[in-house]
Design an enzyme around this catalytic site. Structure first.
Site, PDB file in Angstrom:
ATOM      1  N   HIS A 270       0.845  -1.195   0.000  1.00 47.79           N
ATOM      2  CA  HIS A 270       0.000   0.000   0.000  1.00 47.79           C
ATOM      3  C   HIS A 270       0.882   1.247   0.000  1.00 47.79           C
ATOM      4  O   HIS A 270       2.103   1.163   0.154  1.00 47.79           O
ATOM      5  CB  HIS A 270      -0.956   0.007   1.203  1.00 47.79           C
ATOM      6  CG  HIS A 270      -0.307  -0.309   2.500  1.00 47.79           C
ATOM      7  ND1 HIS A 270      -0.539  -1.467   3.195  1.00 47.79           N
ATOM      8  CD2 HIS A 270       0.602   0.370   3.211  1.00 47.79           C
ATOM      9  CE1 HIS A 270       0.184  -1.483   4.285  1.00 47.79           C
ATOM     10  NE2 HIS A 270       0.895  -0.375   4.322  1.00 47.79           N
TER      11      HIS A 270
HETATM   12  C1  T46 Z   1       3.163   0.576   6.687  1.00 45.82           C
HETATM   13  C2  T46 Z   1       3.783  -0.706   7.098  1.00 45.82           C
HETATM   14  C3  T46 Z   1       5.262  -0.582   7.327  1.00 45.82           C
HETATM   15  C4  T46 Z   1      -4.333  -0.195  13.135  1.00 45.82           C
HETATM   16  O1  T46 Z   1      -5.453  -0.360  13.660  1.00 45.82           O
HETATM   17  N1  T46 Z   1      -3.507   0.782  13.614  1.00 45.82           N
HETATM   18  C5  T46 Z   1      -2.272   1.011  13.088  1.00 45.82           C
HETATM   19  O2  T46 Z   1      -1.553   1.922  13.555  1.00 45.82           O
HETATM   20  C6  T46 Z   1      -1.827   0.176  12.021  1.00 45.82           C
HETATM   21  C7  T46 Z   1      -0.459   0.397  11.408  1.00 45.82           C
HETATM   22  C8  T46 Z   1      -2.667  -0.800  11.566  1.00 45.82           C
HETATM   23  N2  T46 Z   1      -3.890  -0.980  12.125  1.00 45.82           N
HETATM   24  C9  T46 Z   1      -4.752  -2.073  11.629  1.00 45.82           C
HETATM   25  C10 T46 Z   1      -5.179  -1.945  10.187  1.00 45.82           C
HETATM   26  C11 T46 Z   1      -5.345  -3.382   9.748  1.00 45.82           C
HETATM   27  O3  T46 Z   1      -6.631  -3.831  10.104  1.00 45.82           O
HETATM   28  O4  T46 Z   1      -3.989  -3.277  11.698  1.00 45.82           O
HETATM   29  C12 T46 Z   1      -4.317  -4.123  10.608  1.00 45.82           C
HETATM   30  C13 T46 Z   1      -3.071  -4.515   9.836  1.00 45.82           C
HETATM   31  O5  T46 Z   1      -2.554  -3.351   9.164  1.00 45.82           O
HETATM   32  P1  T46 Z   1      -1.785  -3.427   7.766  1.00 45.82           P
HETATM   33  O6  T46 Z   1      -2.306  -4.562   6.982  1.00 45.82           O
HETATM   34  O7  T46 Z   1      -1.853  -2.076   7.137  1.00 45.82           O
HETATM   35  O8  T46 Z   1      -0.296  -3.752   8.262  1.00 45.82           O
HETATM   36  P2  T46 Z   1       1.024  -3.766   7.393  1.00 45.82           P
HETATM   37  O9  T46 Z   1       2.093  -4.337   8.260  1.00 45.82           O
HETATM   38  O10 T46 Z   1       0.815  -4.372   6.062  1.00 45.82           O
HETATM   39  O11 T46 Z   1       1.353  -2.198   7.137  1.00 45.82           O
HETATM   40  C14 T46 Z   1       1.764  -1.386   8.222  1.00 45.82           C
HETATM   41  C15 T46 Z   1       1.159   0.005   8.077  1.00 45.82           C
HETATM   42  O12 T46 Z   1      -0.269  -0.110   7.939  1.00 45.82           O
HETATM   43  C16 T46 Z   1       1.709   0.750   6.899  1.00 45.82           C
HETATM   44  O13 T46 Z   1       1.363   2.125   7.003  1.00 45.82           O
HETATM   45  O14 T46 Z   1       3.791   1.411   6.069  1.00 45.82           O
HETATM   46  O15 T46 Z   1       3.175  -1.303   8.254  1.00 45.82           O
END
Ligand code: T46
Length: 154
Positions: free
Chosen positions: A69
């Protein structure tokens, strides 16, 4: 495999972070004595924004793929506090691979940069310093939406 994070360089550990591109290595100070190493980070000083959120990834399976993303406004700095992983960044024109493995060196990622993370080592811990609280509406989770936004910004 390349190790671009070491080739980009970064500000000297004592200087204010100066950001000149979409991503950049940021070196933090380290204070070493016989008890071990201590590294610290100050928002607005070592990091080019006020830190409004900290989150970390751990218990990550070695074959996991995270990211996939980009953000409309969010800026972040990503660290490997322990272990290592690969982070691939894409500004809509160029993709670059970075291997994070040094807790003193972070990777600054600006808005409008697609990122993908993989090749996590066993027990890797990724810490992220972010410029804004979590906001799902700030995400581009579809690559084509991201490319469209890059086009509108150039
Ligand atoms: C990025 C990379 C390095 C939250 O509720 N709060 C938060 O602060 C974050 C980061 C995520 N979430 C929730 C959103 C999703 O339901 O946690 C779940 C997993 O998030 P995501 O799939 O976006 O996680 P990553 O590891 O793929 O990405 C994260 C960050 O979202 C992103 O900004 O740069 O880590």
């Amino acid at each position: 495999m390349s190790d671009a994070v070491d080739k980009i360089g970064g500000p000297s550990p004592s200087s204010k972070a100066e950001i000149k591109g979409y991503f950049q290595s940021i070196a933090l100070p380290v204070i070493t004595d016989p008890r071990g190493d201590l590294t610290f980070v100050e928002g607005g000083n070592h990091i080019p924004f006020n830190i409004r959120r900290v989150y970390y990834l751990y218990n990550v399976p070695v074959d996991a793929q995270r990211g996939g993303h980009a953000h409309q406004e969010l800026e972040q700095v990503v660290f490997a506090l322990s272990g290592s992983f690969r982070i691939t960044v894409d500004d809509g024109h160029t993709r670059t691979e970075h291997f994070l493995r040094d807790p003193r060196k972070g990777l600054y990622i600006s808005k409008l940069v697609w990122r993908e993370m993989d090749l996590f080592s066993q027990g890797a811990v990724c810490m992220v310093l972010a410029s804004q609280p979590y906001d799902e509406s700030d995400y581009f989770r579809e690559y084509q939406d991201f490319i469209k936004a890059v086009g509108q910004n150039s």
